[in-house]
Design an enzyme around this catalytic site. Sequence first.
Site, PDB file in Angstrom:
ATOM      1  CG  ASP A 180       1.886  36.115  25.654  1.00 35.08           C
ATOM      2  OD1 ASP A 180       1.413  34.978  25.859  1.00 35.08           O
ATOM      3  OD2 ASP A 180       1.203  37.039  25.157  1.00 35.08           O
ATOM      4  CB  SER A 181       1.536  34.068  21.617  1.00 32.17           C
ATOM      5  OG  SER A 181       0.451  34.695  22.270  1.00 32.17           O
ATOM      6  CB  CYS A 198       2.231  32.362  27.109  1.00 34.04           C
ATOM      7  SG  CYS A 198       1.229  31.730  25.758  1.00 34.04           S
ATOM      8  CG  HIS A 228      -3.422  38.094  24.778  1.00 32.50           C
ATOM      9  ND1 HIS A 228      -2.512  37.077  24.763  1.00 32.50           N
ATOM     10  CD2 HIS A 228      -3.059  38.946  23.765  1.00 32.50           C
ATOM     11  CE1 HIS A 228      -1.633  37.286  23.780  1.00 32.50           C
ATOM     12  NE2 HIS A 228      -1.949  38.402  23.168  1.00 32.50           N
ATOM     13  CB  CYS A 250      -5.849  33.580  27.743  1.00 29.94           C
ATOM     14  SG  CYS A 250      -4.991  34.467  26.411  1.00 29.94           S
ATOM     15  CD  GLU A 283      -0.811  40.418  20.271  1.00 30.46           C
ATOM     16  OE1 GLU A 283       0.041  41.117  19.701  1.00 30.46           O
ATOM     17  OE2 GLU A 283      -0.609  39.879  21.376  1.00 30.46           O
TER      18      GLU A 283
HETATM   19  N1  DGL Z   1      -1.467  34.905  26.023  1.00 27.57           N
HETATM   20  C1  DGL Z   1      -1.657  33.564  25.685  1.00 27.57           C
HETATM   21  C2  DGL Z   1      -2.128  32.669  26.766  1.00 27.57           C
HETATM   22  O1  DGL Z   1      -1.944  32.978  27.913  1.00 27.57           O
HETATM   23  C3  DGL Z   1      -1.651  33.118  24.279  1.00 27.57           C
HETATM   24  C4  DGL Z   1      -2.818  33.435  23.455  1.00 27.57           C
HETATM   25  C5  DGL Z   1      -2.620  32.965  22.033  1.00 27.57           C
HETATM   26  O2  DGL Z   1      -1.589  33.288  21.453  1.00 27.57           O
HETATM   27  O3  DGL Z   1      -3.496  32.268  21.528  1.00 27.57           O
HETATM   28  O4  DGL Z   1      -2.677  31.623  26.524  1.00 27.57           O
END
Ligand code: DGL
Length: 273
Positions: A12-13, A75, A188, A186, A154
């Site tokens: 993931d990011s 992600c 997150h 997302c 984060e």
């Molecule tokens: N966790 C991410 C997603 O599912 C990325 C969020 C990001 O880095 O902008 O989209």
Amino acid sequence: MKKPNNPIGVFDSGVGGLSVLRAIREQMPSEDVFYFGDQGHVPYGPRSMEQIQNFSEGITRFLLGHNSKIIVVACNTASAAALKYLRETFSDVQFVGMEPAIKPAAEKTQTGKVGVLATPATFQGALYASVVERFAAGVELFQHTCPGLVNQIELGELDSPKTRAILEDALLPMLEKNIDTVVLGCTHYPFVIPLIEQIVGENVRVIDPAPSVARQAKRLLEAEGLVNSSSAKGSIQIFTSGDVKIVEAVLPKLLNESTSVKSVKWKNDREIR
Ligand code: DGL
């Protein structure tokens, strides 16, 4: 040659994919997992498709270099920007990606109005357009990019006033439109489900796709004969292209098992060895 005792690679990011890792641990406790968080480049959401493809390719090479038997793109943004490209580039590798859970939302909504929270890159990608076209007929979708929310998560700010304000900005106008379902597009965002539930109340369903993504990974491993049948609990290794201390500080809020974090030196989208 892939073997059942090779790890599952997940990326993931940042820390968002840990919501998927959590589901993988629940459903496949004996698997070893290598997790890469690209904190050096988070957030992906406002970046170009090409840049996200380059990051995703470099991370995939890293995970394959650690013998990953399957890659879970945990992600939505990387899946939207790069999943097709990754499948073309690594044609002998099995990938599991994410897509916003519009289908179950459309099946379950009573009011016909659904909120979707995701990043700008996810909303712009062809994957989202295709999911909407296939599954959202007759359903009205209300989209929001929740600017700043990924960074709050984060930092481990799962219930701070600023995090609440970002979510209220997104959700209160949707509630006025009578949504009864919220799709978390997302990875997150599942970490702020308690806060989302406080804001939307108990009559609105919140959909976290992580369990179904873990199920899909399990199905693929079963089909390939790559399930780890050991009775011992698998290990987790977490790598970051960012600051180890920041990631280690936030981990206890996101995972209920402790693990150390290793730094990967990254330059021009590749590991420096
Ligand atoms: N966790 C991410 C997603 O599912 C990325 C969020 C990001 O880095 O902008 O989209």
